[in-house]
Scaffold this active site. Structure first.
Site, PDB file in Angstrom:
ATOM      1  N   ARG A 167       0.765  -1.117  -0.106  1.00 51.16           N
ATOM      2  CA  ARG A 167      -0.107   0.053   0.087  1.00 51.16           C
ATOM      3  C   ARG A 167       0.982   1.170   0.116  1.00 51.16           C
ATOM      4  NH1 ARG A 167      -2.526  -3.526  -0.588  1.00 51.16           N
ATOM      5  NH2 ARG A 167      -4.805  -4.303   0.147  1.00 51.16           N
ATOM      6  N   SER A 241     -10.867  -0.219   3.558  1.00 55.25           N
ATOM      7  CA  SER A 241      -9.988  -0.525   4.775  1.00 55.25           C
ATOM      8  C   SER A 241      -9.502   0.960   4.917  1.00 55.25           C
ATOM      9  CB  SER A 241      -8.878  -1.497   4.366  1.00 55.25           C
ATOM     10  OG  SER A 241      -9.099  -2.538   3.779  1.00 55.25           O
ATOM     11  N   GLU A 337      -4.851   3.822   6.151  1.00 56.03           N
ATOM     12  CA  GLU A 337      -4.424   3.639   4.643  1.00 56.03           C
ATOM     13  C   GLU A 337      -5.110   4.920   3.765  1.00 56.03           C
ATOM     14  OE1 GLU A 337      -5.522  -0.503   3.062  1.00 56.03           O
ATOM     15  OE2 GLU A 337      -6.271   0.543   1.544  1.00 56.03           O
TER      16      GLU A 337
HETATM   17  C1  LIG Z   1     -15.392  -0.399  -0.810  1.00 57.90           C
HETATM   18  C2  LIG Z   1     -13.991   0.049  -0.983  1.00 57.90           C
HETATM   19  C3  LIG Z   1     -13.092  -1.083  -1.245  1.00 57.90           C
HETATM   20  C4  LIG Z   1     -11.675  -1.098  -1.469  1.00 57.90           C
HETATM   21  N1  LIG Z   1     -11.093  -1.954  -1.463  1.00 57.90           N
HETATM   22  C5  LIG Z   1      -9.428  -1.901  -1.753  1.00 57.90           C
HETATM   23  C6  LIG Z   1      -8.736  -3.009  -1.917  1.00 57.90           C
HETATM   24  O1  LIG Z   1      -9.205  -3.929  -1.971  1.00 57.90           O
HETATM   25  N2  LIG Z   1      -7.467  -2.678  -2.118  1.00 57.90           N
HETATM   26  C7  LIG Z   1      -6.948  -1.480  -2.326  1.00 57.90           C
HETATM   27  O2  LIG Z   1      -5.875  -1.272  -2.454  1.00 57.90           O
HETATM   28  N3  LIG Z   1      -7.687  -0.342  -2.202  1.00 57.90           N
HETATM   29  C8  LIG Z   1      -9.082  -0.442  -1.862  1.00 57.90           C
HETATM   30  N4  LIG Z   1      -9.859   0.583  -1.843  1.00 57.90           N
HETATM   31  C9  LIG Z   1      -9.257   1.921  -1.742  1.00 57.90           C
HETATM   32  C10 LIG Z   1      -9.440   2.509  -3.166  1.00 57.90           C
HETATM   33  O3  LIG Z   1     -10.521   2.128  -3.932  1.00 57.90           O
HETATM   34  C11 LIG Z   1      -8.272   2.664  -3.872  1.00 57.90           C
HETATM   35  O4  LIG Z   1      -7.137   3.271  -3.138  1.00 57.90           O
HETATM   36  C12 LIG Z   1      -8.112   3.537  -5.227  1.00 57.90           C
HETATM   37  O5  LIG Z   1      -7.195   3.289  -5.858  1.00 57.90           O
HETATM   38  C13 LIG Z   1      -8.417   5.187  -4.886  1.00 57.90           C
HETATM   39  O6  LIG Z   1      -8.866   5.396  -6.394  1.00 57.90           O
HETATM   40  P1  LIG Z   1      -9.251   6.858  -6.385  1.00 57.90           P
HETATM   41  O7  LIG Z   1      -9.587   7.186  -7.777  1.00 57.90           O
HETATM   42  O8  LIG Z   1     -10.915   6.936  -5.551  1.00 57.90           O
HETATM   43  O9  LIG Z   1      -8.332   7.609  -5.507  1.00 57.90           O
HETATM   44  P2  LIG Z   1      -9.015   8.941  -4.493  1.00 57.90           P
HETATM   45  O10 LIG Z   1      -9.581   8.537  -3.530  1.00 57.90           O
HETATM   46  O11 LIG Z   1      -9.251  10.408  -5.343  1.00 57.90           O
HETATM   47  O12 LIG Z   1      -7.365   9.325  -4.093  1.00 57.90           O
HETATM   48  C14 LIG Z   1      -6.434   8.723  -3.610  1.00 57.90           C
HETATM   49  C15 LIG Z   1      -4.953   9.235  -3.478  1.00 57.90           C
HETATM   50  O13 LIG Z   1      -4.542   9.150  -4.680  1.00 57.90           O
HETATM   51  C16 LIG Z   1      -4.278  10.586  -5.280  1.00 57.90           C
HETATM   52  N5  LIG Z   1      -4.270  10.554  -6.712  1.00 57.90           N
HETATM   53  C17 LIG Z   1      -5.738  10.140  -7.354  1.00 57.90           C
HETATM   54  N6  LIG Z   1      -5.654  10.135  -8.524  1.00 57.90           N
HETATM   55  C18 LIG Z   1      -4.218  10.521  -9.061  1.00 57.90           C
HETATM   56  C19 LIG Z   1      -3.693  10.824 -10.048  1.00 57.90           C
HETATM   57  N7  LIG Z   1      -4.201  10.586 -11.249  1.00 57.90           N
HETATM   58  N8  LIG Z   1      -2.114  11.153  -9.843  1.00 57.90           N
HETATM   59  C20 LIG Z   1      -1.644  11.363  -8.805  1.00 57.90           C
HETATM   60  N9  LIG Z   1      -2.262  11.307  -7.774  1.00 57.90           N
HETATM   61  C21 LIG Z   1      -3.427  10.778  -7.647  1.00 57.90           C
HETATM   62  C22 LIG Z   1      -4.977  11.453  -4.398  1.00 57.90           C
HETATM   63  O14 LIG Z   1      -4.311  12.743  -4.370  1.00 57.90           O
HETATM   64  C23 LIG Z   1      -5.083  10.609  -3.113  1.00 57.90           C
HETATM   65  O15 LIG Z   1      -3.579  11.018  -2.328  1.00 57.90           O
HETATM   66  C24 LIG Z   1     -11.165   0.389  -1.549  1.00 57.90           C
HETATM   67  C25 LIG Z   1     -12.253   1.682  -1.335  1.00 57.90           C
HETATM   68  C26 LIG Z   1     -13.665   1.199  -1.030  1.00 57.90           C
HETATM   69  C27 LIG Z   1     -14.386   2.610  -1.039  1.00 57.90           C
END
Ligand SMILES: Cc1cc2nc3c(=O)[nH]c(=O)nc-3n(C[C@H](O)[C@H](O)[C@H](O)COP(=O)(O)OP(=O)(O)OC[C@H]3O[C@@H](n4cnc5c(N)ncnc54)[C@H](O)[C@@H]3O)c2cc1C
Length: 341
Positions: A167, A241, A337
């Site tokens: 992570r 998480s 996380e």
């Molecule tokens: C129900 C649920 C289940 C999940 N299960 C998992 C799992 O099994 N495994 C796991 O690893 N994660 C899991 N996650 C967490 C999440 O899905 C991941 O971390 C995902 O990659 C976040 O994507 P996002 O586009 O929503 O990012 P955001 O929440 O919008 O951003 C997260 C971080 O990434 C940065 N960021 C976003 N886009 C960019 C970009 N293009 N360039 C640079 N920085 C950027 C943001 O500044 C922030 O720091 C889960 C979340 C939920 C709600």
């Protein structure tokens, strides 16, 4: 009137999976590199702090953001050649991760099925090196194209340069807040092999069939487990998480086992152990605990939820209470996380 791509005092409530109220002084929704360069070059935001947002599924806003939020919605999937082992596909950072996994699989390209149904965008996937059911994106990533905030130029970064860990990646350290991922080039194995060995997934697959599982079967099994276990953020605000599983030394684990024989842990290479953070939280009696609208999810203690009306501060206060209780009982500090803004 500001141009449509730069909104002043914009609500972020619908743009974060916790569904908490927060505003951004400025919001730019960017669909291309040109949009991005335009937004970053706008004199109104030249001196502002900046935050990149994807799907908002791993972020907790505890206050309004006083600068520019750049919401990356860059589309596109294209074949990008091959290596000896892999087919390469470049995917726009704004693409939905799960839909991309499904689209590639439907086209006969396996390799990402264990990561099905992880919410969020492709561009955010390398930031915390998304992982689930025995696989991390690090194992399927060829390179990342990222814009350097200060210079507004794009660089190609290899998987090695991303310095992936559990992570974790260089985007959380050296490149924190200074790179925007524009696209990710995925490397899908030419000789696909199922990634098995994760007990819960193996059980689900066995219950479904006696055959060696196909990538499609793994995709379906992963989706089924996740739907049972995790709340859908469109129905119940959450960021998956909330805490990482803590990693401890062999000595610490032995000491804990002597007091808590049912402790759940997994051996890692190098003699260290990963503890199940959900088990630690549950053992502190906090599964299902609620403080106003903020709660520890009653089916999975690792997930914090917004049952309605919680502020980001309420959720953070609950997270701190969970951390304090786990530290007091086990002498282990849980690290969030989710990204706290
Ligand atoms: C129900 C649920 C289940 C999940 N299960 C998992 C799992 O099994 N495994 C796991 O690893 N994660 C899991 N996650 C967490 C999440 O899905 C991941 O971390 C995902 O990659 C976040 O994507 P996002 O586009 O929503 O990012 P955001 O929440 O919008 O951003 C997260 C971080 O990434 C940065 N960021 C976003 N886009 C960019 C970009 N293009 N360039 C640079 N920085 C950027 C943001 O500044 C922030 O720091 C889960 C979340 C939920 C709600």
């Amino acid at each position: 009137m500001p141009p449509p791509e730069l909104l002043a005092n914009a609500s972020l409530k619908a743009l974060n999976a916790f569904g908490v109220n927060a505003t951004a002084a400025w919001l730019a929704q960017v669909h291309s590199e040109a949009d991005l360069v335009g937004a970053l070059g706008d004199p109104r935001v030249a001196a502002c702090p900046r935050l990149v947002l994807g799907g908002g599924t791993n972020i907790l806003f505890v206050s309004d953001f006083s600068g520019l939020v750049v919401r990356v919605q860059i589309p596109g999937v294209r074949a990008a050649g091959e290596t000896d082992e892999s087919w390469l596909f470049e995917v726009g950072a704004g693409m939905d991760w799960h839909q991309t996994v499904r689209q590639l699989l439907d086209a006969g390209l396996a390799g990402l099925e264990n990561l099905a149904l992880i919410p969020g965008t492709v561009g955010a996937a390398p930031i915390q090196n998304i992982g689930a059911y025995g696989l991390e994106i690090a194992e399927r990533l060829h390179s990342v194209r990222a814009c350097v905030f200060q210079q507004q130029t794009a660089d190609e970064m290899s998987a090695t340069e991303c310095e992936f860990g559990y992570r974790d990646s260089a985007f959380k350290h050296e490149y924190k807040g200074c790179r925007i991922v524009l696209s990710v080039t995925l490397a899908l194995p030419k000789r696909w092999q199922a990634v098995l060995g994760y007990a819960e997934l193996d059980r689900e697959l066995k219950a479904r069939s006696n055959e060696p599982p196909s990538a499609g079967a793994i995709f379906e099994a992963v989706c089924a487990i996740r739907r049972r276990k995790l709340p859908d953020p469109t129905l119940l605000g959450n960021a998956g998480s909330f805490f990482k599983n803590p990693v401890v030394t062999r000595e610490k684990r032995t000491e804990l086992i002597s007091h808590f024989p049912s402790l759940v842990s997994y051996a890692l290479s190098g003699g260290r152990f990963k503890l199940a953070a959900g088990w630690l939280i549950e053992a502190c009696g906090m599964k299902g605990a609620s403080r106003g609208g903020a709660a520890v999810y009653d089916r999975q203690a690792l997930v914090l939820v917004n049952r309605g009306g919680a502020s980001g501060r309420d959720i953070l206060d609950l997270a701190r209470e969970v951390q304090a209780r786990v530290a007091e009982k086990f002498g282990v500090m849980l690290e969030p996380e989710a990204v706290i803004v």
